[in-house]
Design a protein around this motif. Structure first.
Motif, PDB file in Angstrom:
ATOM      1  N   ASN A   1      57.672  63.921  51.424  1.00  5.99           N
ATOM      2  CA  ASN A   1      58.333  63.622  50.160  1.00  5.99           C
ATOM      3  C   ASN A   1      59.056  64.868  49.644  1.00  5.99           C
ATOM      4  O   ASN A   1      58.449  65.917  49.458  1.00  5.99           O
ATOM      5  CB  ASN A   1      57.293  63.154  49.141  1.00  5.99           C
ATOM      6  N   ARG A   2      60.370  64.751  49.409  1.00  6.99           N
ATOM      7  CA  ARG A   2      61.160  65.897  48.961  1.00  6.99           C
ATOM      8  C   ARG A   2      61.375  65.909  47.458  1.00  6.99           C
ATOM      9  O   ARG A   2      62.243  66.632  46.960  1.00  6.99           O
ATOM     10  CB  ARG A   2      62.509  65.893  49.676  1.00  6.99           C
ATOM     11  N   ASN A   3      60.610  65.127  46.724  1.00  8.34           N
ATOM     12  CA  ASN A   3      60.789  65.084  45.275  1.00  8.34           C
ATOM     13  C   ASN A   3      60.418  66.399  44.589  1.00  8.34           C
ATOM     14  O   ASN A   3      60.812  66.624  43.439  1.00  8.34           O
ATOM     15  CB  ASN A   3      59.978  63.941  44.655  1.00  8.34           C
ATOM     16  N   GLN A   4      59.699  67.257  45.273  1.00  6.91           N
ATOM     17  CA  GLN A   4      59.339  68.569  44.717  1.00  6.91           C
ATOM     18  C   GLN A   4      60.045  69.686  45.486  1.00  6.91           C
ATOM     19  O   GLN A   4      59.496  70.769  45.674  1.00  6.91           O
ATOM     20  CB  GLN A   4      57.823  68.756  44.764  1.00  6.91           C
ATOM     21  N   SER A   5      61.271  69.455  45.889  1.00 12.53           N
ATOM     22  CA  SER A   5      62.008  70.410  46.700  1.00 12.53           C
ATOM     23  C   SER A   5      62.146  71.766  46.009  1.00 12.53           C
ATOM     24  O   SER A   5      62.408  71.855  44.799  1.00 12.53           O
ATOM     25  CB  SER A   5      63.404  69.860  47.018  1.00 12.53           C
ATOM     26  N   LYS A   6      62.025  72.826  46.780  1.00 14.81           N
ATOM     27  CA  LYS A   6      62.193  74.184  46.250  1.00 14.81           C
ATOM     28  C   LYS A   6      63.639  74.478  45.869  1.00 14.81           C
ATOM     29  O   LYS A   6      63.921  75.497  45.232  1.00 14.81           O
ATOM     30  CB  LYS A   6      61.722  75.198  47.285  1.00 14.81           C
TER      31      LYS A   6
END
Length: 274
Positions: free
Chosen positions: A239-244
């Motif tokens: 899941n990339r919803n918390q991408s840096k």
């Protein structure tokens, strides 16, 4: 909706997981999914009549099917080994993110003439969604993603939508024109664009397959269930919803704008889910 058709439109909110979904679709047995074919973008740029460009799209599926069956090369965005990509953009380098791949030419192996053919475009296909549905030629999949990470993704890139514009869609979508004609890049404008996509998908929910990015991440087998086909390879997703790459300092501002100006988004997502 009737049984799943051989020709498949894959669309959705920009940066909402459609590239990943196209890769998953392409991983099905006896299926091919092209990712944002450039020649179709040329039509949307040149033709200003929704019915005409829809007719072009319908005919193009038959043309591409013939090319695949004849083992002729087709331009597509893929890795050099022919595998589909899951994200067009790199992580930040020197403060910016860059597009990873240009189109190359590829041939595709299918089992028989009844293979599933998908093509993916976001703003293009969504702008003519009523006309595409009216043809009864396609099964249509639309992908949505939680509004906060979606808009954070827009803000992390220099795309048309990042600047409050969707030029390929505007000629065919009056309500979008009313939002984008101000050339405003504010969070409020982006929230209104996001909400308009949600409104369109919800208004045609009986005619399309509306999938959430988060549900796909949790259960990629939804594409197997939808089509009745199995994956060729094992699929592992993150899941990339918390991408840096995202500026999370903007999250509260986005949340407030959604609360006050995005009623359709709130029909699909609760803000405390993020």
């Amino acid at each position: 909706m009737t049984e799943f058709k051989k020709d498949v439109i894959l669309t959705g909110i920009p940066r909402g997981g459609t590239t990943l979904s196209a890769a998953l679709f392409d991983n099905l047995e006896n299926a091919v999914c092209l990712s944002e074919p450039n020649w179709q973008s040329n039509w949307f740029n040149r033709i200003k009549d929704a019915n005409t460009v829809t007719e072009y799209v319908v005919n193009d599926y038959q043309r591409v099917r013939s090319l695949i069956m004849e083992n002729k090369p087709i331009k597509d965005r893929r890795n050099k080994n022919g595998s589909p990509i899951t994200n067009y953009f790199s992580d930040k380098r020197n403060g910016r993110r860059v597009r990873l791949l240009k189109q190359g030419e590829f041939t595709f192996q299918v089992e028989n003439e009844n293979f599933l053919l998908g093509m993916k475009h976001n703003e293009h296909y969504t702008s003519i969604l009523p006309q595409l549905i009216a043809t009864d030629a396609f099964s249509i999949i639309a992908i949505v993603r939680h509004p906060i990470p979606t808009i954070l993704s827009w803000k992390s890139l220099n795309l048309g939508v990042s600047n409050g514009r969707l030029p390929f869609a505007e000629p065919f979508w009056k309500e979008l024109q009313e939002i984008t004609r101000t050339r405003d890049k504010s969070i409020l404008t982006l929230v209104k664009i996001y909400d308009l996509f949600c409104e369109r998908y919800l208004s045609f929910s009986n005619d399309i397959h509306l999938l959430k990015y988060e549900e796909i991440i949790n259960n990629p087998n939804v594409f197997e269930e939808l089509t009745g086909l199995s994956f060729k390879n094992n699929v592992e997703l993150s899941n990339r919803n918390q991408s840096k790459n995202y500026n999370f300092a903007l999250a509260d501002q986005i949340k407030n704008a959604i609360s006050n100006h995005a009623p359709n988004a709130l029909k699909l997502y609760q803000l405390d889910e993020f």
